[in-house]
Design a protein around this motif. Structure first.
Motif, PDB file in Angstrom:
ATOM      1  N   LEU A   1       2.890   5.893   1.997  1.00  9.95           N
ATOM      2  CA  LEU A   1       3.421   4.646   2.695  1.00  9.95           C
ATOM      3  C   LEU A   1       3.762   3.552   1.504  1.00  9.95           C
ATOM      4  O   LEU A   1       2.909   3.061   0.888  1.00  9.95           O
ATOM      5  CB  LEU A   1       2.495   4.304   3.491  1.00  9.95           C
ATOM      6  CG  LEU A   1       2.003   5.285   4.501  1.00  9.95           C
ATOM      7  CD1 LEU A   1       0.952   4.952   5.886  1.00  9.95           C
ATOM      8  CD2 LEU A   1       3.185   6.045   5.195  1.00  9.95           C
ATOM      9  N   PRO A   2       4.950   3.133   1.475  1.00 11.64           N
ATOM     10  CA  PRO A   2       5.288   1.902   0.589  1.00 11.64           C
ATOM     11  C   PRO A   2       4.374   0.679   1.025  1.00 11.64           C
ATOM     12  O   PRO A   2       4.309   0.226   2.199  1.00 11.64           O
ATOM     13  CB  PRO A   2       6.943   1.718   0.686  1.00 11.64           C
ATOM     14  CG  PRO A   2       7.373   2.795   1.575  1.00 11.64           C
ATOM     15  CD  PRO A   2       6.183   3.558   2.258  1.00 11.64           C
ATOM     16  N   ALA A   3       4.369  -0.160   0.171  1.00  8.43           N
ATOM     17  CA  ALA A   3       3.543  -1.312   0.176  1.00  8.43           C
ATOM     18  C   ALA A   3       4.175  -2.192   1.136  1.00  8.43           C
ATOM     19  O   ALA A   3       3.538  -2.935   1.845  1.00  8.43           O
ATOM     20  CB  ALA A   3       3.254  -1.987  -1.182  1.00  8.43           C
ATOM     21  N   THR A   4       5.680  -2.548   0.994  1.00  4.07           N
ATOM     22  CA  THR A   4       6.247  -3.179   1.778  1.00  4.07           C
ATOM     23  C   THR A   4       6.141  -2.962   3.274  1.00  4.07           C
ATOM     24  O   THR A   4       5.756  -3.880   4.102  1.00  4.07           O
ATOM     25  CB  THR A   4       7.667  -3.250   1.624  1.00  4.07           C
ATOM     26  OG1 THR A   4       8.051  -1.711   1.670  1.00  4.07           O
ATOM     27  CG2 THR A   4       8.165  -3.865   0.379  1.00  4.07           C
ATOM     28  N   VAL A   5       5.941  -1.763   3.838  1.00  2.00           N
ATOM     29  CA  VAL A   5       5.706  -1.221   5.034  1.00  2.00           C
ATOM     30  C   VAL A   5       4.474  -1.408   5.325  1.00  2.00           C
ATOM     31  O   VAL A   5       3.909  -1.773   6.625  1.00  2.00           O
ATOM     32  CB  VAL A   5       6.277   0.062   5.623  1.00  2.00           C
ATOM     33  CG1 VAL A   5       7.980   0.137   5.464  1.00  2.00           C
ATOM     34  CG2 VAL A   5       5.722   1.174   4.710  1.00  2.00           C
ATOM     35  N   ARG A   6       3.342  -0.968   4.589  1.00  2.00           N
ATOM     36  CA  ARG A   6       1.815  -1.412   4.988  1.00  2.00           C
ATOM     37  C   ARG A   6       1.600  -2.757   5.270  1.00  2.00           C
ATOM     38  O   ARG A   6       0.856  -3.072   6.087  1.00  2.00           O
ATOM     39  CB  ARG A   6       1.109  -0.742   3.574  1.00  2.00           C
ATOM     40  CG  ARG A   6       1.250   0.785   3.458  1.00  2.00           C
ATOM     41  CD  ARG A   6       0.068   1.221   2.536  1.00  2.00           C
ATOM     42  NE  ARG A   6      -0.219   0.512   1.261  1.00  2.00           N
ATOM     43  CZ  ARG A   6       0.313   0.510   0.039  1.00  2.00           C
ATOM     44  NH1 ARG A   6       1.185   1.545  -0.133  1.00  2.00           N
ATOM     45  NH2 ARG A   6       0.132  -0.253  -0.837  1.00  2.00           N
ATOM     46  N   HIS A   7       2.190  -3.743   4.341  1.00  2.00           N
ATOM     47  CA  HIS A   7       1.931  -4.916   4.289  1.00  2.00           C
ATOM     48  C   HIS A   7       2.584  -5.487   5.912  1.00  2.00           C
ATOM     49  O   HIS A   7       1.994  -6.231   6.602  1.00  2.00           O
ATOM     50  CB  HIS A   7       2.600  -5.683   3.446  1.00  2.00           C
ATOM     51  CG  HIS A   7       1.782  -5.491   2.131  1.00  2.00           C
ATOM     52  ND1 HIS A   7       2.273  -6.170   0.867  1.00  2.00           N
ATOM     53  CD2 HIS A   7       0.623  -4.784   1.838  1.00  2.00           C
ATOM     54  CE1 HIS A   7       1.365  -5.793  -0.164  1.00  2.00           C
ATOM     55  NE2 HIS A   7       0.726  -4.786   0.290  1.00  2.00           N
ATOM     56  N   ARG A   8       3.687  -5.224   6.229  1.00  2.00           N
ATOM     57  CA  ARG A   8       4.512  -5.349   7.645  1.00  2.00           C
ATOM     58  C   ARG A   8       3.594  -5.050   8.648  1.00  2.00           C
ATOM     59  O   ARG A   8       3.458  -5.706   9.783  1.00  2.00           O
ATOM     60  CB  ARG A   8       5.715  -4.900   7.653  1.00  2.00           C
ATOM     61  CG  ARG A   8       6.734  -5.705   6.691  1.00  2.00           C
ATOM     62  CD  ARG A   8       8.105  -5.001   6.818  1.00  2.00           C
ATOM     63  NE  ARG A   8       8.563  -5.767   8.274  1.00  2.00           N
ATOM     64  CZ  ARG A   8       9.793  -5.431   8.550  1.00  2.00           C
ATOM     65  NH1 ARG A   8      10.645  -4.569   8.055  1.00  2.00           N
ATOM     66  NH2 ARG A   8      10.407  -6.272   9.656  1.00  2.00           N
ATOM     67  N   CYS A   9       2.947  -3.835   8.380  1.00  2.00           N
ATOM     68  CA  CYS A   9       2.022  -3.499   9.537  1.00  2.00           C
ATOM     69  C   CYS A   9       0.634  -3.792   9.299  1.00  2.00           C
ATOM     70  O   CYS A   9      -0.529  -3.166   9.976  1.00  2.00           O
ATOM     71  CB  CYS A   9       1.974  -1.745   9.679  1.00  2.00           C
ATOM     72  SG  CYS A   9       3.963  -1.404  10.106  1.00  2.00           S
ATOM     73  N   CYS A  10       0.035  -4.541   8.438  1.00  2.00           N
ATOM     74  CA  CYS A  10      -1.083  -5.068   7.996  1.00  2.00           C
ATOM     75  C   CYS A  10      -2.125  -3.934   7.727  1.00  2.00           C
ATOM     76  O   CYS A  10      -3.255  -3.971   8.386  1.00  2.00           O
ATOM     77  CB  CYS A  10      -1.688  -5.778   9.305  1.00  2.00           C
ATOM     78  SG  CYS A  10      -0.629  -7.515   9.510  1.00  2.00           S
ATOM     79  N   LEU A  11      -1.647  -2.745   7.197  1.00  2.00           N
ATOM     80  CA  LEU A  11      -2.618  -1.546   6.929  1.00  2.00           C
ATOM     81  C   LEU A  11      -3.138  -1.765   5.532  1.00  2.00           C
ATOM     82  O   LEU A  11      -2.578  -2.301   4.638  1.00  2.00           O
ATOM     83  CB  LEU A  11      -1.642  -0.467   6.740  1.00  2.00           C
ATOM     84  CG  LEU A  11      -1.243   0.290   7.987  1.00  2.00           C
ATOM     85  CD1 LEU A  11      -0.140   1.377   7.585  1.00  2.00           C
ATOM     86  CD2 LEU A  11      -2.573   0.700   8.603  1.00  2.00           C
ATOM     87  N   LEU A  12      -4.471  -1.705   5.519  1.00  2.00           N
ATOM     88  CA  LEU A  12      -5.380  -1.690   4.583  1.00  2.00           C
ATOM     89  C   LEU A  12      -5.926  -0.426   4.025  1.00  2.00           C
ATOM     90  O   LEU A  12      -6.148   0.470   4.940  1.00  2.00           O
ATOM     91  CB  LEU A  12      -6.386  -2.897   4.681  1.00  2.00           C
ATOM     92  CG  LEU A  12      -6.078  -4.138   5.290  1.00  2.00           C
ATOM     93  CD1 LEU A  12      -7.055  -4.998   5.652  1.00  2.00           C
ATOM     94  CD2 LEU A  12      -5.536  -4.669   3.970  1.00  2.00           C
ATOM     95  N   PRO A  13      -6.209  -0.413   2.817  1.00  2.00           N
ATOM     96  CA  PRO A  13      -6.895   0.817   2.358  1.00  2.00           C
ATOM     97  C   PRO A  13      -8.435   1.272   3.337  1.00  2.00           C
ATOM     98  O   PRO A  13      -8.995   0.214   3.509  1.00  2.00           O
ATOM     99  CB  PRO A  13      -7.293   0.594   0.912  1.00  2.00           C
ATOM    100  CG  PRO A  13      -6.685  -0.411   0.439  1.00  2.00           C
ATOM    101  CD  PRO A  13      -6.167  -1.386   1.616  1.00  2.00           C
TER     102      PRO A  13
END
Length: 120
Positions: A68-80
């Protein structure tokens, strides 16, 4: 009692690793996605929509993971370490990734009804 299941959706759960990868063999198999399958990944209303796209800039990794690209992870507040719900729609060649915040939005009302004794 819940009604019998009529959907062909295949579900899986996976943890996001430190590089944004998620893996669930059942969902990828249901979609017939193999390593190097080209993908389009978009965020919509807090969900990630992933589709096969021969011209997509993303792809299934050699080890069969989705990155999952960092940009979409950040938009969805996804963390490791976050666990996500994966829902495949094989007829649409679509995978929907439900981040924890989207699951909260979807389930909090239902949980409140059950816990407060509301049968609806």
């Amino acid at each position: 009692m819940p009604a019998p299941r009529t959907s062909s959706v295949v579900y899986g759960m996976a943890a996001v690793d430190c590089r944004g990868r998620v893996a669930d063999r059942a969902v990828l198999t249901a979609l017939s996605w193999t390593p190097d399958t080209r993908l389009d990944i978009r965020e919509a209303h807090g969900l990630l929509l992933i589709r096969h796209d021969d011209h997509g800039v993303f792809s299934v990794t050699k080890k069969g993971h989705l990155r999952l690209p960092a940009t979409v992870r950040h938009r969805c507040c996804l963390l490791p370490g976050d666990r996500v719900l994966l829902a495949t729609h094989p007829q649409r060649d679509l995978l929907i990734v439900h981040p924890p915040a989207a699951l909260d939005d979807s389930l909090v009302q239902r949980h409140t009804q059950v816990l407060d004794g509301d049968p609806t």
